[in-house]
Structure formats: structure tokens, C-alpha cells
Motif scaffolding. Sequence first.
Motif, mmCIF file in Angstrom:
data_model
loop_
_atom_site.group_PDB
_atom_site.id
_atom_site.type_symbol
_atom_site.label_atom_id
_atom_site.label_comp_id
_atom_site.label_asym_id
_atom_site.label_seq_id
_atom_site.Cartn_x
_atom_site.Cartn_y
_atom_site.Cartn_z
ATOM 1 N N ALA A 137 -1.587 -4.211 -3.725
ATOM 2 C CA ALA A 137 -1.147 -3.024 -4.710
ATOM 3 C C ALA A 137 -2.003 -2.804 -5.609
ATOM 4 N N VAL A 138 -2.860 -3.833 -6.229
ATOM 5 C CA VAL A 138 -3.770 -3.514 -7.250
ATOM 6 C C VAL A 138 -4.929 -2.849 -6.570
ATOM 7 N N THR A 139 -5.605 -3.143 -5.262
ATOM 8 C CA THR A 139 -6.558 -2.250 -4.662
ATOM 9 C C THR A 139 -6.315 -0.750 -4.479
ATOM 10 N N THR A 140 -4.930 -0.746 -4.165
ATOM 11 C CA THR A 140 -4.504 0.545 -3.711
ATOM 12 C C THR A 140 -4.579 1.629 -5.066
ATOM 13 N N ALA A 141 -4.029 0.883 -6.002
ATOM 14 C CA ALA A 141 -4.089 1.687 -7.334
ATOM 15 C C ALA A 141 -5.533 1.930 -7.734
ATOM 16 N N VAL A 142 -6.331 0.984 -7.624
ATOM 17 C CA VAL A 142 -8.025 1.043 -7.786
ATOM 18 C C VAL A 142 -8.479 2.308 -7.002
ATOM 19 N N ARG A 143 -8.175 2.219 -5.660
ATOM 20 C CA ARG A 143 -8.537 3.263 -4.743
ATOM 21 C C ARG A 143 -8.012 4.718 -5.119
ATOM 22 N N ILE A 144 -6.933 4.990 -5.698
ATOM 23 C CA ILE A 144 -6.120 6.110 -6.194
ATOM 24 C C ILE A 144 -6.988 6.477 -7.296
ATOM 25 N N GLU B 61 1.152 14.561 -17.889
ATOM 26 C CA GLU B 61 0.143 14.007 -16.810
ATOM 27 C C GLU B 61 -1.030 13.544 -17.312
ATOM 28 N N ASP B 62 -1.719 14.201 -18.385
ATOM 29 C CA ASP B 62 -3.094 13.705 -19.004
ATOM 30 C C ASP B 62 -2.757 12.137 -19.743
ATOM 31 N N ALA B 63 -1.841 12.097 -20.168
ATOM 32 C CA ALA B 63 -1.386 10.852 -21.029
ATOM 33 C C ALA B 63 -1.341 9.594 -19.849
ATOM 34 N N TRP B 64 -0.772 9.790 -18.822
ATOM 35 C CA TRP B 64 -0.575 9.038 -17.642
ATOM 36 C C TRP B 64 -1.900 8.654 -17.151
ATOM 37 N N VAL B 65 -2.894 9.598 -16.821
ATOM 38 C CA VAL B 65 -4.276 9.307 -16.429
ATOM 39 C C VAL B 65 -5.025 8.482 -17.273
ATOM 40 N N ALA B 66 -4.939 8.938 -18.702
ATOM 41 C CA ALA B 66 -5.477 8.312 -19.471
ATOM 42 C C ALA B 66 -5.164 6.504 -19.674
ATOM 43 N N ASP C 213 0.885 -1.039 0.043
ATOM 44 C CA ASP C 213 0.141 -0.104 0.104
ATOM 45 C C ASP C 213 0.825 1.323 0.006
ATOM 46 N N SER C 214 2.084 1.447 0.896
ATOM 47 C CA SER C 214 2.673 2.425 0.882
ATOM 48 C C SER C 214 3.695 2.832 -0.192
ATOM 49 N N ILE C 215 4.120 1.604 -0.860
ATOM 50 C CA ILE C 215 4.989 1.870 -2.179
ATOM 51 C C ILE C 215 3.955 2.420 -3.177
ATOM 52 N N VAL C 216 2.719 1.990 -3.463
ATOM 53 C CA VAL C 216 2.047 2.387 -4.681
ATOM 54 C C VAL C 216 1.447 3.848 -4.390
ATOM 55 N N SER C 217 0.964 4.032 -3.005
ATOM 56 C CA SER C 217 0.636 5.392 -2.796
ATOM 57 C C SER C 217 1.656 6.417 -2.687
ATOM 58 N N LEU D 56 -15.935 1.515 -0.771
ATOM 59 C CA LEU D 56 -15.966 0.205 -0.869
ATOM 60 C C LEU D 56 -14.779 -0.903 -1.115
ATOM 61 N N ILE D 57 -13.651 0.076 -1.382
ATOM 62 C CA ILE D 57 -12.385 -0.870 -1.759
ATOM 63 C C ILE D 57 -11.549 -0.841 -0.422
ATOM 64 N N PRO D 58 -11.179 -1.931 -0.092
ATOM 65 C CA PRO D 58 -10.781 -1.767 1.448
ATOM 66 C C PRO D 58 -9.276 -1.072 1.235
ATOM 67 N N GLY D 59 -8.874 -0.259 2.336
ATOM 68 C CA GLY D 59 -7.711 0.379 2.276
ATOM 69 C C GLY D 59 -6.542 -0.628 2.992
ATOM 70 N N GLY D 60 -5.432 -0.518 2.594
ATOM 71 C CA GLY D 60 -4.654 -1.425 2.899
ATOM 72 C C GLY D 60 -3.788 -1.212 4.164
ATOM 73 N N ILE D 61 -3.775 -0.022 4.764
ATOM 74 C CA ILE D 61 -3.264 0.391 6.187
ATOM 75 C C ILE D 61 -3.908 -0.165 7.095
ATOM 76 N N ALA D 62 -5.588 0.235 6.679
ATOM 77 C CA ALA D 62 -6.662 -0.084 7.641
ATOM 78 C C ALA D 62 -6.856 -1.750 7.858
ATOM 79 N N VAL D 63 -6.537 -2.279 6.778
ATOM 80 C CA VAL D 63 -6.759 -3.861 6.909
ATOM 81 C C VAL D 63 -5.374 -4.498 7.587
ATOM 82 N N ALA D 64 -4.301 -4.050 7.276
ATOM 83 C CA ALA D 64 -3.312 -4.243 7.866
ATOM 84 C C ALA D 64 -3.106 -3.942 9.705
ATOM 85 N N VAL D 65 -3.785 -3.061 9.968
ATOM 86 C CA VAL D 65 -3.839 -2.544 11.580
ATOM 87 C C VAL D 65 -4.972 -3.481 12.072
#
Length: 635
Positions: A545-552, A309-314, A288-292, A562-571
Motif C-alpha cells: 500500500a505504501v509502495t503503490t502510494a509512492v509510485r503514484i 486538488e492542489d491541497a491534496w497533492v501538497a 495495490d488495487s485499492i490504493v490505485s 525503481l519502485i516495485p509495482g504490486g501487480i507485477a510482483v504478485a504475478v
Amino acid sequence: MYFGLQTGWVSTMTMPASLLGFGIFRALGDRMDWRGNGPFTPVENVLVQTVAGSMAIMPLGCGFVGVMPAMNYLLKEEEQGPIVLGTGKLVLWALGLCYFGVVFAVPLRRQVLIRERLKFPSGFSTAVLISVLHGKTREAGAEGIDEGGFASLVPADGDQPAPGRGEESRDANSWRRNVQLLLLCFFVSGVFTFATYFFPVLRNLPIFGSVAASTWLWTLNPSLAYVGQGIIMGPATTLHMLIGAVVGWGVLSPLAKYKGWASGSVDDWEHGSKGWIVWISLAIMLADSIVSLGHLALRSCLRYFPAAEDAWVAIVKTAFGLGSRQGYTSVRSQDDDDEDGDDEEKSQDDAPPEQQISDRIVGVGLVLSIVFCIACIHIVFGNLVPLYATITAVFMALVLSIMGVRALGETDLNPVSGISKLAQLFFAFIIPQSNKSSVLINLVAGAVSEAGALQAGDLMQDLKTGHLLGAAPSAQFCGQVIGATAGAVASAFIYRLYTSVYQVPGDLFQVPTGYVWIFTARLVTGEGLPPMAREWAMGAAALFAVTTAVRIVATGKKWHALIPGGIAVAVGMYNVPSFTLARTMGGLLAWWWRSVKGWQETPLIVLASGFILGEGFLSIVNLVMQSAGVPHFGV
């Protein structure tokens, strides 16, 4: 310190500090300042919560809830441990860590607050609460208000409007009800905390039967303080923590036990599933930390290159099947596109020059605080921690602090745990594994990075509150330094007091973050993992790593929560379920209060504050009774 040694989760308590400051000065009468020059204003309340908040984070910022217990109790002899420091060295260690992050946050202020106008939700909410307490707006707690609306909330000096008689009566009644609610919640929480001293079983109620409680550690700690913390965290975070508890303690722990991967007792950190699932939670936190942080770093680089930036978001949206970038707004604000033409407008939005923190103070303060930090660590640990390692850790902390501040401004989550883990990972590459002190050096480096990011983020939240309510940044900076100094010294003595009276680690103070710190240090410095922990950790890391990317990508969308946050799940995974269940109750109460009933948030904040303060205060009484040898019942 009390809550941090139990679960590692520390709240800065800025909202309760604002409530208490307002209540205390309101009780003193209309003319409250020591010179008799006028009433207690919102600006002064900002300074109260600034000092209080900077003190409150010192147990975490100085490593007393994680790093120091790991050094004191969990380091093995072959790792140059255990390290037991005297009180004087504890104070010196704390003071060394408490300044440079505060000073370094100042140069970031104009960029993140004035130019980018990052939200900093907790700082914004604290400003709303203060405005409500002081009668500047009545609907802010329920509806929220625009940043621009704060200009009308705080009148200029000598321009206090006189309320009508009916309006004044309503304000007095509202204030009286809130104070009564705070005192009632304080009393109920305090009585329960006092009762748990004589009947410790109250902290571990076997809600799913005796077997689930004794063998698998499924109990409930009905602590009202943890219910209050859950209220502040909100339903999304607490439910994500509950997912971590269910997966970790309901699925992985029995699986590891029955498969023989963790053959010891479930509550054994070394050979039981309690220690086994920590590796899984650690992998989730790292992913979670590395992706975020990687996203934040990339975003900071791309913000000055709109086409890239626009290309990256696309690309990202296409990868996750989210369609075209229609409706996407570039991270770069319109202000950034015309920086030369709007300097005058931005200067009007900022504090007057005489209230700013001078560049000379920042430059000199940053140099002195860095030199002081390096000197203190060298005095405390001597040759066990090489000088080059300390210097590298401090400058790495400054870089990571930028990421932490930006994450806090955008998401209200300062990923200090992930930042510290990244620092530990980096130092595993530059410190030879043959060095007997490699684990100790790893712990120190992570602590320095965590301290810098935590303090920089805390000051920026306070500066956001002050910016909205018109407080002087220079006064807030001084308040932060005063609070950090007092908090560092007090934390060292309180840590020494708790560890001398209670067993650490023990039933009450399990120091789970201490185990996370030491396991991370051993992992990155080459120590082997338990059976099958590597495979499960890698799978969990890939998943999150996938769920964190989707959350972003989903930031700002309705389904984001609705997408679980990695830090909260780990805690939720590395803490025993008893703490998580109580916090989930608080999160669900907050959801019911806001969504189902649609009531204003101010009484809810008062409710949570009373619960937390009641247990926090009465825990001191329990500490005194424990040190005096007052017997427990039923033990």
C-alpha cells in the motif's frame, strides 16, 4: 487461451496484428482491397488490429483462463460445485459478457481522448508502428513523435505523395528485412515449440540443480514466446516480476515449508507452499488495487475543484518528504478551464460528425447489452445466482470500468485483476455467508466486473490509435463488436477443446489465476486461511500500500521504475519461476536493445511478435498431436 491457461497473462497482440495485416496485404500487391479501389492504408490497418485485438482478449474477458477453470475444477461440493457447463451454455456465457463494456466505453471517448488527451501508451505505440510500416515516418520507432505530428503522417484520400526512387527502394528493403526477421523468429520459435511436445523436459530445465528443480520448482522454461512477451512488457515490469519470484519462491516458500505452515509438497495448491504464497500475492494485489483505484476515484472528483486538488497533492508530497509543490502541474488542463471557449477547437480535433457513433446507438446498445448479459447469466446458472446479484454486478462493472479506462490511459496498465477482486470483496458484504452459492456468486460477480473493464479499456486503446491516424470511430466500434462476437464464440469452443485434450490443472496448464479467483472467493466469504498466512498477508498488504502510494507520487520521475509495482510482483509470486525467468530475459533484451545499442524499436517489435506467433501457432499442432495420442519421448 494457450498462454492464459498457463500463466493468466494475456496480451491483446495489437502490434503483431498490425504487422501481420500489413505483411499479408503488402504481399498481395499494390491494389489490395477486394474491389480493387486502392492500397492497404494505415486507416485500414487500424481496423485490422481493432478486430484482431477484440478477439484476442476474449479468453480473458469471458473468464476462460481463470473464472471458468475455478468453477469447473476447483469448486467444492459444499460450494455448489463443481459447475460443468455444456458447450452451448459456454457460448451463451461468453456472448453475455462481451458487449456491455464495449458499448459503455463510447461515452467516455470524448472526455479521455479529446478533452484530457490521456496518453494510452499501447494505443500510441501501435499508431507509431503502423505509421512506420506504411512509410509515414522513419524515426518514430526510435524517438517517438508528438501527438500533433500525426496529422502529417496520414495523407487525405487521393493525396498519397509519390516517394522518390531511392526512398522507395529504402522502404522496400526495410520492409523486406522486417518480414524476413518475422519469419525467421516465427520458424525458430515454432520449431522449439514442436520439439517440446516430444521432449517435455525442455519446458523445465533445472538451471539451479536437480534439488532446486524437483523440490523448490526452480526451473527455466526457455519459451521464446515468453521472451517475446517480456520484450513487450519491458525491463521494469519483468524485473518487478522477478522480485516477486525471488521473494515468493526463494524466501517465503522454503520458510513456510520449514516452519510447518505448509507441510505438504511444495507444488500442492491445497497444503503446500505453492498454495500458501498465493495468499500473500493476493494481499499484494488487493492493496495495490485499492490504493490505485482509490487514487483514481479521488483524482476524478478533485479535478473539478482545483484548490482542493492542489491541497491534496501538497499533503501527499509533504507526507512522503517530496518537498513543496513547485513545478507541479494541476491535473486539470488549460482546456478544462475554458470549456465554453474552445468547443470549436476541440471539435476540429475530433472525427467528423458522420464518422461518430450516434447517441441513439449508444443508448439503445447499452440497454440491450445489459439486459442481454443479465438474461444470459440467468439462463446459464438459473437460481444458483440470484437475479439481483447479476444486476448489481453489471452496474458495478460500469462504474469500475471508468477507473480501469483512466488507469489504462495514464499508466498503460488496466487493473482488471484488482477490479475483479474489489467486486468480489463488495459482494462478500451483500451476499449472506449462509448462502451455499456464495462462492459461485462471488466468482460470477468478479467475472462480470473484469469483463466490462477489460473490454472498455481495449476499445479505448484502439480508439486512441484510430484518433491519431484518422480512422472513423464508428467503423472501429463496429469492428470491435464483430471481433468480440467472433472471439466469444471461438473462445468457448477452444476452451472446450483444450480442457478435453489436456489435464487441467496439469503440468502444462496450471491455471494459476483460477486458484487466485477461488482463494479470493473463499477468503472474502469467510473461509479460514492456512497457518500464519493472515499475518504475512497483512504485512505484505501494508508494505505494498505504501509502495503503490509512492509510485503514484513518483509518476513521471526517473526513479519511478525503481519502485516495485504490486501487480507485477504478485504475478511473479503466484506463477512458478520458469515463466518469470523467461520473461525477465525478454525484458533485459529490450533494455539492451534500446538503452545500450540505441537501435530502433520496430525490429524489436518484429522480433517479439515472431517469437509469440511461432509458439502460438505451433501449439495448435501440438494440440492436434495430443488429441491423436502421439507419444512423448522421455516421459
